[in-house]
Design an enzyme around this catalytic site. Structure first.
Site, PDB file in Angstrom:
ATOM      1  N   CYS A   1       0.817  -1.215   0.000  1.00 45.03           N
ATOM      2  CA  CYS A   1       0.000   0.000   0.000  1.00 45.03           C
ATOM      3  C   CYS A   1       0.851   1.266   0.000  1.00 45.03           C
ATOM      4  CB  CYS A   1      -0.936   0.000   1.214  1.00 45.03           C
ATOM      5  SG  CYS A   1      -1.990   1.465   1.291  1.00 45.03           S
TER       6      CYS A   1
ATOM      7  N   CYS B   1      -1.475   1.705  -2.988  1.00 40.56           N
ATOM      8  CA  CYS B   1      -2.476   2.750  -2.757  1.00 40.56           C
ATOM      9  C   CYS B   1      -1.900   4.160  -2.751  1.00 40.56           C
ATOM     10  CB  CYS B   1      -3.184   2.518  -1.417  1.00 40.56           C
ATOM     11  SG  CYS B   1      -3.580   0.816  -1.036  1.00 40.56           S
TER      12      CYS B   1
ATOM     13  N   LYS C   1      -0.147   5.331  -6.085  1.00 38.79           N
ATOM     14  CA  LYS C   1      -1.199   5.355  -7.102  1.00 38.79           C
ATOM     15  C   LYS C   1      -2.105   6.569  -6.915  1.00 38.79           C
ATOM     16  CE  LYS C   1      -4.904   3.220  -6.293  1.00 38.79           C
ATOM     17  NZ  LYS C   1      -5.842   2.134  -5.905  1.00 38.79           N
TER      18      LYS C   1
ATOM     19  N   TYR D   1      -9.818  -3.427 -11.355  1.00 49.65           N
ATOM     20  CA  TYR D   1      -9.690  -2.052 -10.889  1.00 49.65           C
ATOM     21  C   TYR D   1      -8.288  -1.492 -11.096  1.00 49.65           C
ATOM     22  CZ  TYR D   1      -7.389  -3.489  -6.509  1.00 49.65           C
ATOM     23  OH  TYR D   1      -6.515  -3.981  -5.581  1.00 49.65           O
TER      24      TYR D   1
ATOM     25  N   GLU E   1      -7.766   1.817 -13.272  1.00 44.41           N
ATOM     26  CA  GLU E   1      -7.198   2.993 -12.605  1.00 44.41           C
ATOM     27  C   GLU E   1      -5.978   3.502 -13.344  1.00 44.41           C
ATOM     28  OE1 GLU E   1      -8.535   2.277  -7.948  1.00 44.41           O
ATOM     29  OE2 GLU E   1      -6.613   1.512  -8.639  1.00 44.41           O
TER      30      GLU E   1
ATOM     31  N   HIS F   1     -28.339  20.951  -0.511  1.00 48.81           N
ATOM     32  CA  HIS F   1     -28.524  21.397  -1.895  1.00 48.81           C
ATOM     33  C   HIS F   1     -27.688  22.645  -2.182  1.00 48.81           C
ATOM     34  CE1 HIS F   1     -30.670  21.908  -5.659  1.00 48.81           C
ATOM     35  NE2 HIS F   1     -30.786  23.196  -5.368  1.00 48.81           N
TER      36      HIS F   1
ATOM     37  N   GLU G   1     -26.941  14.683  -2.640  1.00 44.41           N
ATOM     38  CA  GLU G   1     -28.296  14.861  -2.125  1.00 44.41           C
ATOM     39  C   GLU G   1     -29.265  13.856  -2.743  1.00 44.41           C
ATOM     40  OE1 GLU G   1     -30.694  18.326  -3.570  1.00 44.41           O
ATOM     41  OE2 GLU G   1     -28.788  18.904  -4.515  1.00 44.41           O
TER      42      GLU G   1
END
Length: 492
Positions: free
Chosen positions: A43, A48, A51, A178, A182, A475, A480
């Site tokens: 990682c 992670c 990346k 993934y 990515e 909002h 939302e």
């Protein structure tokens, strides 16, 4: 009772192993840890963290155009890969020192060495020295692998991308998971011409069909050339002269040999380093007959547990079909004194999960509080452009288990619609028709990773659709819509 050198010996200095070592030491246990590469593991050093920093870098490419559309007089120059690469590695060096410092402050003895099992209570370091421990924890993680085909060693894997001396002009990425998606988005954002071959019918297998379909559409719209139902069948080294004349070298050097899938640390890929410096390119042929030449071929075809040559089976530790350590709900292997956490067990290959597994291990073994690992309803994100955030069941999985309602909306966000960009977002809730509990949530949007972390708390708590509805919307925001979808779009 036997006298051991340590109460716990951890093999592997990644996030899970380091957390387990530190929390065990905090109970007063004598703890040691061995790491053969760099502290921080996949990682921090080759996953992670680097990346995500590359994701940040790639996001700036469109900002100048967006700013001009909003009225700013803005320009952006070319991306300086060597300058970024230097800062990237400086940051990784800093983080490694942080990990080492944490271990030192926790009184964990560190061995910068490969370690393997000698018996159920002993580990042997690379120099032949043996250490004994009442408990041994394996946290060696996983590694990317290349397919078993001639010349596969000419290609790169994800570990190599952080070490490139120059940014390539074009690349071919093999894979549709993934990691492949990515890096396709990252490199495309940095100005690289990206082609992606995926043998399946759609990228991101295992994710919600509707969500991954939109991600695929947006990735393609950004300029990545996606070829599904396509795989690589042949690759060779081709110099520039051969490519221009339309012939491919068939020398022994070009043909190469099947690659070895091992657990080498970041940067240990001499062939790719040699090829890069020599300016060589790679010719490939696909299952559809398509031929092309690329600066790099990147294999993102999966990861394997790093269990090779560790003496695991010799001492009775059961391994699965892919080499993963088989463990129970308390992370205990078939040898009572030996435990395993993280990617090496192939349960959920996520850093936060490995950390939680390490903490549950310490609760169970050193605090006397038997704590099974919780792998249910774990939020995750794919850092594509746009991002995909997900937790719980996909629509397909949920419909197989019982009657459901699907609440879904897809629209152009205000930020992009104002400047007439085609980007779309998707927000989707899967609801149990009888209990009204939210079974899954899937978001495709900028910053979907941030959104799913917060939504994940509510889904993990077992909240119902009506409880979501009682929450007032903020909002104007994308998120939302999570609390304003009143009617299901379909049931199943």
């Amino acid at each position: 009772m036997a006298d051991f050198d340590y109460d716990l010996f951890v093999i592997g200095g990644g996030s899970g192993g380091v957390r387990a070592a530190r929390t065990a030491a905090a109970t007063g246990a004598r703890v040691a840890l061995a790491e053969e590469s760099r502290m921080g593991g996949t990682c921090v050093i080759r996953g992670c963290v680097p990346k995500k920093l590359m994701v940040f870098a790639s996001d700036y490419a469109d900002l100048a155009e967006d700013a001009k559309a909003y009225g700013w007089d803005a320009e952006i120059g070319t991306f300086d890969w060597p300058r970024f690469r230097g800062k990237l590695h400086a940051e990784l060096d800093r983080l490694e020192k942080v990990y080492r410092s944490m271990l030192e402050k926790s009184d964990v003895e560190v061995f910068d060495s490969r370690a393997r099992l000698a018996d159920a209570h002993s580990v042997e370091l690379a120099d032949g020295v043996r250490k004994t421990a009442k408990h041994i924890l394996i946290a060696t993680g996983g590694h990317p692998f290349r397919p078993d085909m001639p010349c596969a060693d000419l290609g790169l894997v994800s570990n190599d991308l952080f070490l490139m001396e120059e940014l390539p002009k074009n690349v071919l990425i093999i894979g549709g998971g993934y990691i492949a998606c990515e890096f396709a988005c990252i490199l495309n954002g940095l100005g690289v011409d990206v082609t992606l071959y995926h043998r399946g019918g759609q990228i991101l297998r295992g994710f919600d069909e509707e969500a991954r379909g939109l991600v695929a559409e947006m990735i393609a719209d950004s300029g990545v050339s996606i070829h599904t139902g396509t795989n690589i069948v042949e690759m060779k080294l081709a110099d520039e002269v051969d490519v221009e004349t339309g012939t491919i070298s068939n020398s022994d050097a070009a043909l190469g040999a099947p690659a070895k899938n091992d657990s080498t640390s970041l940067g240990e890929n001499p062939k790719s380093e040699t090829r890069q410096k020599a300016g060589k390119r790679i010719w490939v042929k696909s299952t559809t007959g398509r031929e092309g030449t690329f600066d790099h071929v990147i294999f993102a075809t999966g990861r394997r547990p790093s269990t090779a040559d560790m003496g695991l089976e010799d001492v009775g530790v059961e391994l699965g079909r892919s080499g993963e350590i088989v463990v129970d709900e308390y992370s205990q292997s078939t040898v009572p004194s030996i435990y395993a956490i993280g990617d090496v067990t192939s349960r959920l290959e996520l850093t936060p999960v490995a950390i939680r597994e390490g903490m549950a291990f310490v609760e169970t073994v050193f605090k006397g509080n038997r704590t099974p690992v919780d792998h249910e309803l774990v939020p995750s994100a794919v850092f594509t452009r746009p991002e995909l955030g997900t937790i719980g069941l996909t629509e397909e999985e949920a419909s197989e288990r019982g009657e459901i309602e699907v609440y879904c909306t897809s629209f152009r966000p205000m930020r992009q619609a104002f400047i007439d960009k085609p980007a779309r977002t998707l927000l989707k809730l899967i609801v149990d028709r009888e209990t009204r509990v939210i079974l899954g949530c899937h978001i495709v949007a900028d910053e979907a990773g941030e959104m799913i972390q917060l939504v994940g708390i509510a889904v993990k708590a077992g909240m119902t659709k009506e409880q979501f509805d009682r929450t007032c919307a903020v909002h104007p925001t994308i998120s939302e819509e999570i609390v304003t979808m009143r009617e299901p779009v379909r049931a199943g």
